[in-house]
Design an enzyme around this catalytic site. Sequence first.
Site, short mmCIF file in Angstrom:
data_model
loop_
_atom_site.label_atom_id
_atom_site.label_comp_id
_atom_site.label_asym_id
_atom_site.label_seq_id
_atom_site.Cartn_x
_atom_site.Cartn_y
_atom_site.Cartn_z
N HIS A 366 -11.12 93.89 -16.58
CA HIS A 366 -12.14 94.93 -16.47
C HIS A 366 -13.52 94.33 -16.30
CE1 HIS A 366 -9.30 97.56 -19.03
NE2 HIS A 366 -8.84 97.31 -17.84
N CYS A 679 -9.07 102.85 2.18
CA CYS A 679 -10.00 102.44 1.12
C CYS A 679 -9.55 101.19 0.37
CB CYS A 679 -10.26 103.59 0.16
SG CYS A 679 -8.77 104.17 -0.68
C1 PEP Z 1 -5.35 100.60 -3.06
O1 PEP Z 1 -4.29 100.59 -3.66
O2 PEP Z 1 -5.52 100.10 -1.93
C2 PEP Z 1 -6.54 101.23 -3.65
C3 PEP Z 1 -7.62 101.44 -2.94
O3 PEP Z 1 -6.51 101.55 -4.95
P1 PEP Z 1 -6.50 100.51 -6.17
O4 PEP Z 1 -6.89 99.18 -5.63
O5 PEP Z 1 -7.46 101.07 -7.15
O6 PEP Z 1 -5.08 100.58 -6.61
#
Ligand code: PEP
Length: 754
Positions: A366, A679
């Site tokens: 974190h 994303c």
């Molecule tokens: C992903 O899995 O690509 C994502 C954007 O979410 P996280 O990295 O928070 O799992």
Amino acid sequence: MRAPGGPRLLLRRLREVMAEPVTAQARLDRIVVLIASNMVAEVCSLYVVRADAAMELFATEGLNREAVHLTTMRPGEGLVGLIVSSAEPLALSDAQHHPAFSYRPETGEEIYQSFLGVPVLRGGATIGVLVVQNRARRAYSEEELEALQTTAMLLAEMIASGELQGIAAQGAPIAVRRQMSLKGVGIADGLGLGHVVMHQPRVTVSTIVADDVESELIRLETAISAMRASVDDLIDRNDDGVGGEHRDVLEAFRMIAHDRGWLRRLREAVSSGLTAEAAVERVHNDARAKLQRQTDPYLRDRLHDLTDIANRLLHQLAGQSLVLLPDELPENAILVARSMSPAALLDYDRARLRGLVLEEAGASSHIAIVARALGVPAVSDIANISEIVEHGDAIIVDGDAGEIHLRPPADVEAAYAEKARMRARRQAQYRALRETPTATVDGVPIGLHMNAGLLVDMPHLAETGAQSIGLFRTELQFMLAARFPRPGAQQQLYRAILDAAGERLVTFRTLDIGGDKLLPYMKGVDEQNPALGWRALRIGLDRPALLRMQFRALIRAAAGRDLKIMAPMVSTVDEYRVARSMFDHELNWSRSRGHELPRTSSLGVMVEVPSLLWQLDEITTAADFLSVGSNDLMQYLYAVDRQNRRVANRFDPLSVGFLRALRSIAQAGKRHGKPVTLCGEMGGQTLEAMALMAIGYRELSMSPTSIGPVKAMTLSLNIGEAEREVEAMLVKGREDASLRAPIQRLAERLEVRL
Ligand code: PEP
Ligand code: MG
């Protein structure tokens, strides 16, 4: 034989000498004379370990004075070398016949038969050796050994302060001040140049001799009780420690704090005349010397715990706060800590902070998330760093390379300063692009959005010129809190985020906990494969009250504004439908209560579980929008644990199979007229972003630092040509392989700015 005046008198005299305003050499010369006379020894000498591992004679009484700064022993040579490598005292009544004895004619040492040497220890390393010798055969008493060890503690301070550097032979650097480059793991990008500031400042033990043994024993007992109570309290409250320690570490602390052997050794050391602080340091030095030779990793880990508990006790005795008070942070600070809680990092003034170095970042890291959000370059996994550094040391943190340079030589410092300037210049160039609309050379508009998760991320929105928040990771608030955030607190954060975003949209992702994202206060479900386990939307569907509470908080926070929400880890269309009906139910509930509703609302789906790839038409029809979580999609498609460094980079996201999968998602969005964003981290890499645009992506959400470079790339890209060429690379019959090299060549040919 008893020393005249005994060790107490010696220590008192030494204290006087330390306070005298004389040169470093004069002080050392007086110290060796004092020791020799107090211990009725003909010789007393101090050797200091140099950066090249040689041991240089820094002072002597009894040996030939001309040999000072001339006699050096090679690493491992002689009895002195033996003490350096073993970090243990050595007492011999017939030194000449010891196999390690090394004869140095210039010192005139050959006539001395008895030898007592102790290591000068600092931060677990031997930085010098203090020796007494006698002509006749004799045995040294326990008391004398202790007096010599205590004197060595004083000398350790002197050597570590850098005071002796000026008198070294030809300025040869001494070990404790040597320059070091250490490799760790970069957890937040960027370069930082500054000076070491300890998150948990070390207590310098300056008073070694106690005036009154009885009252010193009482001080020790009081401090131990207070320290035990504070550890118990942390465990009872089920809180992390101020340093960010987790429960099992605290349990280990409790065990040590009640360990009888440890307590007995502390009491004995105080009874021998030391102050409580000096006793803690002495006992710890001894334990460290023993544990450091252990090869068993479990025992070596206990050394960490022991160091921490000794540190806690020292702070208790000194009446000092265990951690630096945030307002005490000097300018250009590079914080060094064994570990740190995210909340502690957030307390420091960002404007003064240049970097962060940790021994361990913790499994879920974190602290890395917060360091990145704050834009603080950070490196973790540097073993023992909190013991190696001294407050105020010059240090460079290279978060990109995952390296630190401690006490860097001038040329390294100059090179990094230049690098940092270049970076600043590049950033200024990106900032200048902030207002320029993002479109390719051939006029295709591209949406660049920002990933966020904390309120401290929000200023980046204006700084980078990002179009919106494309992914707001709501779980971060839950991960950083000591207990489950109440609906009011959730609503307050969401409103603050929307306020900070102003006209720009925010896409909130519902809680994505489980897997690697654990909440410290939620009882762990013991799972064999947490990544494939009870996580994200699955928890929300099984615990509807939790998901509904979050929906409600979001709806209330977005009253009169646009609300965008997306659900993580959706595996089937039906899961989305259930979530949708819960969301609609909450909208109706709010309406029925007369609350102001959001102006518009939409609920999208994260595509990160491969099962959706074969339900693309259905999920795209059902959902308001799609957002590809390429981090998880890659993990699940290629069966590589994204957290496991051994395999995480085994397959390239720029490979035929993955790009085809991503392309099919973009195409589904187009077919059904639904927006598709990506994303995951790959959208923030310039070459990857170019490939994504070439296979149909027009919206990418990324970390704030990536927006400038990706924008510069986009402004130089001819997307029509890139599409044709990348399409040709993905034709049927092509085996799955990395396309990185051909895509890189394509970028060069098209003169894309990467
Ligand atoms: C992903 O899995 O690509 C994502 C954007 O979410 P996280 O990295 O928070 O799992
Ligand atoms: Mg994900």
